[in-house]
Write a protein that holds these residues in place. Structure first.
Motif: not given
Length: 292
Positions: A130-134, A138-146
């Motif tokens: 997982x990437x911590x956007x806060x 990453x500036x944009x993350x592609x995730x599996x599921x919302x």
């Protein structure tokens, strides 16, 4: 209060350490320390508790972080409003993605995006995590599921499917399973259970068979390579395995469906770089919809 000092504070707060923040900003560690010390002196309070393992925010630092992020968001909004549609994108944008999507899909297409924005540096971080956007990992993350938590914005990119695949060589040696019960006689490939970083990746929950992996790999690309090398049967992404002549789908009635989402922090809602990335990701998956 100096805005440049606040920018350095934001970088350190998100990185959790001075050295990492300095590298991300392209400044020296001493410069970043000096900026934060100046801000602490200006505010008359300590913002970080420094230790050998990193820098943790004090209570005052946590309060300032929320206000600084609002200021940053407003600065981005003002900049976006002043920039014309033909103003070139500059700076750096980082895209975090699961390793399967990042390596097998995005890496082969990101050159198109880079060519459209020649003054922009594009970073792809394909990793099973997982990437911590806060924290701006990453500036944009592609995730599996919302994602269901956090101050995030999200756009669904596409559904994708997975099936069971093995190499022709493996099936020649071990025979092709004809029924679900036959899988008990085969080497199965799956994730390392305690390293599954998203509940949607726990495929065993939704499989109509008991899946007991004998070979466990923490990433999708690793599982793909293990299956391709003839070691067993894996649950592989269709967009990775379907057109590979070395792989054969087995028990094709077993299909799992998941979804990819583009996610970014709400403070970046006015960022032209982020918007450009999200639009490109949407375009790329739309153009390749049939492969998913």
């Amino acid at each position: 209060m100096n805005w440049d000092d606040l920018r350095h504070f934001l970088a350190a707060a998100r990185a959790g350490q001075i050295l990492g923040a300095a590298r991300r900003m392209g400044v020296s560690q001493s410069t970043l320390n000096r900026r934060i010390s100046a801000l602490e002196a200006d505010l008359g309070t300590r913002l970080f508790e420094r230790s050998t393992s990193g820098s943790a925010l004090t209570e005052a630092g946590s309060r300032l972080l929320k206000n600084a992020e609002r200021m940053e968001a407003e600065a981005l909004r003002i900049r976006a409003g002043l920039a014309g549609p033909d103003t070139p994108l500059t700076g750096t944008v980082r895209i975090g993605a699961p390793d399967g999507f990042g390596v097998a899909f995005l890496a082969g297409r990101i050159g198109t995006f880079a060519a459209r924005h020649p003054q922009l540096t594009v970073q792809i971080v394909p990793a099973a995590r997982n990437f911590s956007l806060s924290r701006r990992e990453a500036d944009v993350a592609v995730t599996v599921g919302r994602p269901s938590k956090g101050r995030l914005r999200a756009k669904k990119l596409t559904d994708y499917t997975l099936g069971l695949y093995a190499s022709a060589d493996y099936l020649d040696r071990m025979s092709t399973p004809r029924t679900r019960d036959d899988l008990r006689n085969h080497t199965l490939i799956g994730y390392v259970d305690d390293l599954i970083f998203a509940p949607q990746l726990d495929f065993a929950v939704d499989l109509p068979v008991k899946w007991q992996s004998r070979i466990e790999v923490s990433g999708a690309t690793g599982q793909y390579e293990v299956a391709r090398a003839g070691a067993g049967i894996g649950i592989l992404h269709r967009f990775m395995a379907e057109d590979d002549p070395a792989l054969v789908q087995v028990l094709p009635e077993i299909v799992l469906t998941r979804s990819y989402w583009a996610v970014w922090h709400e403070s970046h809602h006015a960022s032209r770089r982020v918007r450009a990335v999200v639009d490109f990701l949407d375009e790329a998956v739309r153009d390749a919809r049939s492969c998913f």
